[in-house]
Scaffold this motif. Structure first.
Motif, PDB file in Angstrom:
ATOM      1  N   ARG A 291       2.353 -79.416   3.723  1.00  0.00           N
ATOM      2  CA  ARG A 291       1.603 -78.424   4.489  1.00  0.00           C
ATOM      3  C   ARG A 291       1.811 -77.027   3.904  1.00  0.00           C
ATOM      4  O   ARG A 291       2.928 -76.520   3.840  1.00  0.00           O
ATOM      5  N   GLY A 292       0.730 -76.437   3.453  1.00  0.00           N
ATOM      6  CA  GLY A 292       0.761 -75.054   2.985  1.00  0.00           C
ATOM      7  C   GLY A 292       1.340 -74.835   1.599  1.00  0.00           C
ATOM      8  O   GLY A 292       1.552 -73.693   1.189  1.00  0.00           O
ATOM      9  N   ILE A 293       1.579 -75.911   0.805  1.00  0.00           N
ATOM     10  CA  ILE A 293       2.241 -75.712  -0.491  1.00  0.00           C
ATOM     11  C   ILE A 293       1.371 -74.951  -1.487  1.00  0.00           C
ATOM     12  O   ILE A 293       1.884 -74.388  -2.459  1.00  0.00           O
ATOM     13  N   MET A 294       0.051 -74.900  -1.255  1.00  0.00           N
ATOM     14  CA  MET A 294      -0.848 -74.205  -2.181  1.00  0.00           C
ATOM     15  C   MET A 294      -1.452 -72.943  -1.572  1.00  0.00           C
ATOM     16  O   MET A 294      -2.353 -72.339  -2.166  1.00  0.00           O
ATOM     17  N   SER A 295      -0.951 -72.542  -0.422  1.00  0.00           N
ATOM     18  CA  SER A 295      -1.494 -71.349   0.231  1.00  0.00           C
ATOM     19  C   SER A 295      -1.045 -70.098  -0.522  1.00  0.00           C
ATOM     20  O   SER A 295       0.023 -70.076  -1.152  1.00  0.00           O
ATOM     21  N   PRO A 296      -1.836 -69.027  -0.493  1.00  0.00           N
ATOM     22  CA  PRO A 296      -1.421 -67.766  -1.119  1.00  0.00           C
ATOM     23  C   PRO A 296      -0.085 -67.257  -0.582  1.00  0.00           C
ATOM     24  O   PRO A 296       0.694 -66.645  -1.321  1.00  0.00           O
ATOM     25  N   ALA A 297       0.199 -67.548   0.684  1.00  0.00           N
ATOM     26  CA  ALA A 297       1.477 -67.115   1.258  1.00  0.00           C
ATOM     27  C   ALA A 297       2.654 -67.808   0.584  1.00  0.00           C
ATOM     28  O   ALA A 297       3.729 -67.218   0.413  1.00  0.00           O
ATOM     29  N   GLN A 338       2.234 -87.212   9.995  1.00  0.00           N
ATOM     30  CA  GLN A 338       3.060 -86.301   9.211  1.00  0.00           C
ATOM     31  C   GLN A 338       2.235 -85.178   8.572  1.00  0.00           C
ATOM     32  O   GLN A 338       2.684 -84.042   8.489  1.00  0.00           O
ATOM     33  N   LEU A 339       1.050 -85.520   8.106  1.00  0.00           N
ATOM     34  CA  LEU A 339       0.197 -84.506   7.476  1.00  0.00           C
ATOM     35  C   LEU A 339      -0.396 -83.550   8.506  1.00  0.00           C
ATOM     36  O   LEU A 339      -0.676 -82.378   8.195  1.00  0.00           O
ATOM     37  N   GLY A 340      -0.610 -84.039   9.718  1.00  0.00           N
ATOM     38  CA  GLY A 340      -1.226 -83.218  10.741  1.00  0.00           C
ATOM     39  C   GLY A 340      -2.743 -83.208  10.688  1.00  0.00           C
ATOM     40  O   GLY A 340      -3.387 -82.479  11.446  1.00  0.00           O
ATOM     41  N   TYR A 341      -3.314 -84.002   9.801  1.00  0.00           N
ATOM     42  CA  TYR A 341      -4.770 -84.067   9.623  1.00  0.00           C
ATOM     43  C   TYR A 341      -5.156 -85.495   9.241  1.00  0.00           C
ATOM     44  O   TYR A 341      -4.351 -86.232   8.654  1.00  0.00           O
ATOM     45  N   PHE A 366      -3.817 -91.624  -1.633  1.00  0.00           N
ATOM     46  CA  PHE A 366      -4.874 -90.844  -1.003  1.00  0.00           C
ATOM     47  C   PHE A 366      -4.991 -89.476  -1.686  1.00  0.00           C
ATOM     48  O   PHE A 366      -4.026 -88.973  -2.277  1.00  0.00           O
ATOM     49  N   ARG A 367      -6.172 -88.924  -1.600  1.00  0.00           N
ATOM     50  CA  ARG A 367      -6.414 -87.572  -2.096  1.00  0.00           C
ATOM     51  C   ARG A 367      -5.839 -86.597  -1.068  1.00  0.00           C
ATOM     52  O   ARG A 367      -6.187 -86.649   0.111  1.00  0.00           O
ATOM     53  N   LEU A 368      -4.914 -85.741  -1.492  1.00  0.00           N
ATOM     54  CA  LEU A 368      -4.285 -84.793  -0.580  1.00  0.00           C
ATOM     55  C   LEU A 368      -5.359 -83.920   0.072  1.00  0.00           C
ATOM     56  O   LEU A 368      -6.123 -83.242  -0.622  1.00  0.00           O
ATOM     57  N   PRO A 369      -5.457 -83.935   1.411  1.00  0.00           N
ATOM     58  CA  PRO A 369      -6.485 -83.118   2.060  1.00  0.00           C
ATOM     59  C   PRO A 369      -6.304 -81.628   1.747  1.00  0.00           C
ATOM     60  O   PRO A 369      -5.200 -81.090   1.847  1.00  0.00           O
ATOM     61  N   ARG A 370      -7.366 -81.008   1.354  1.00  0.00           N
ATOM     62  CA  ARG A 370      -7.327 -79.589   0.990  1.00  0.00           C
ATOM     63  C   ARG A 370      -6.820 -78.736   2.150  1.00  0.00           C
ATOM     64  O   ARG A 370      -6.045 -77.797   1.962  1.00  0.00           O
ATOM     65  N   ILE A 371      -7.226 -79.102   3.358  1.00  0.00           N
ATOM     66  CA  ILE A 371      -6.843 -78.328   4.534  1.00  0.00           C
ATOM     67  C   ILE A 371      -5.332 -78.377   4.770  1.00  0.00           C
ATOM     68  O   ILE A 371      -4.756 -77.452   5.345  1.00  0.00           O
TER      69      ILE A 371
END
Length: 376
Positions: A291-297, A338-341, A366-371
């Motif tokens: 979760r959030g590993i690719m976010s700008p934050a 676990q993914l939340g989505y 699975f393809r990691l959901p972009r969200i």
């Protein structure tokens, strides 16, 4: 040859035949020594009748070690079983029985020596790769060779792979030999010691970066690392002939590559294409780390253009559901929790093997959901 000890034991038909052919009966003693008999024959001669049906002569081999999983009924005979297996298999030097206890932190089986040398450091060959490791201190399962190969074949030369629970390298090293770049991680320091050794022995040091840390931290950090620690990626795998030439005379080997116009490197790539999570007992519990590993934050920059195609995740797990449809529902539900989505794109659930009664091993890809990855 007639299997009788005297003429009186012959059937009337046999006596009549010998008489009609004017054949004289001669006595011959045939001595069959220990070397003649198979292991199963010997053990059945020793066991009580009720244990003969499921004689434990089957075993898995890792290097020079034969390892068995003896049930309780055969434990009183374990040293005899071990010695017979040792005697009948000339390439085996050590026989062990796996105990039911498992190292809870590093997930390797505890074992007891039942025959042969107390030497647990093995050299094992798989997928044209050479692996050296202490079988008593790291996880290795020779029965997963086909599964290792299946997943590695999903990678394209030039892909970047993040191996979260790499062990001694059964996924990482064949992938690197096929031209992938690999971030390989394991929490077991003994495992990573042998992983580094195997990287060196298989001549893929330029394509594998080894770390020893918790898998959750590795997942959270590896995306940022891939942007900074760029690999020179080998575009094609060297043939066996080229490898032999390279070992014999590097200069001559490079000349051959030049004549064939084979470019051994391609431009570095900052994007991770695959995550491998081979820890079936608990890998699903690590999925929330995405979760959030690719976010700008998290990264301090926008990588949405780099990750125009999201990575595939190959996550191993166990299920108590023995019917495929029910297993699929169970595994998918736990992953999505676990993914939340929900999972949407390119989901494949592959049955690997049965590991025990009412317990099967699966791999969900699975393809990691972009969200999920860009979650704020």
């Amino acid at each position: 040859m007639l299997r009788v000890s005297n003429e009186a034991e012959l059937t009337p038909e046999a006596r009549e035949y010998l008489k009609s052919e004017s054949v004289e009966l001669m006595t011959y003693t045939l001595e069959l020594h220990y070397d003649y008999w198979l292991a199963d024959d010997i053990l059945k001669a020793i066991f009580p009748e009720e244990l003969c049906k499921d004689s434990p002569t089957g075993f898995a081999v890792t290097g020079h070690i034969a390892h068995l999983n003896l049930t309780e009924a055969y434990l009183p005979y374990k040293y005899i079983i071990g010695q017979v297996i040792l005697d009948k298999n000339k390439t085996i030097k050590t026989v062990v029985n796996k105990l039911n206890t498992i190292n809870t932190e590093f997930r390797f089986f505890k074992m007891e020596l039942i025959a042969g040398e107390q030497d647990y450091v093995v050299e094992h060959h798989e997928s044209d790769c050479r692996f050296i490791f202490d079988f008593s201190q790291v996880y290795w399962n020779s029965r997963l060779q086909a599964e290792h190969k299946r997943v590695v074949q999903l990678f394209e030369p030039g892909d970047v792979v993040a191996d979260v629970f790499a062990g001694v390298g059964p996924f990482a090293i064949p992938a690197a030999r096929n031209g992938c770049a690999v971030f390989a991680n394991d929490l077991n320091p003994i495992g990573t010691k042998y992983l580094r050794l195997n990287v060196e022995k298989n001549r893929v040091k330029d394509l594998v970066k080894v770390t020893c840390q918790d898998g959750r931290n590795f997942i959270r950090e590896v995306t940022a690392r891939s942007l900074k620690e760029l690999f020179p990626l080998r575009a094609t795998r060297l043939s066996l002939r080229q490898q032999r030439l390279e070992r014999k005379d590097l200069k001559i080997a490079m000349q051959i590559l030049a004549l064939k116009n084979t470019n051994p490197t391609v431009l570095p790539r900052p994007r991770i294409d695959h995550f491998v999570m081979n820890l079936p007992d608990s890998a699903i519990n690590f999925l929330d780390a995405f979760r959030g590993i690719m976010s700008p934050a998290s990264l301090g920059r926008d990588v949405s253009a780099i990750y125009n195609v999201m990575p595939m995740v190959h996550c191993y797990c166990f299920t108590r559901e023995l019917e495929y449809d029910k297993a699929e529902v169970d595994i998918r539900k736990r992953v999505e929790e676990q993914l939340g989505y929900p999972l949407v794109d390119e989901v494949d659930i592959h049955m690997v093997r049965s590991v025990a009664p009412f317990k099967d091993m699966y791999c969900i890809s699975f393809r990691l959901p972009r969200i999920v990855a860009f979650e704020k």
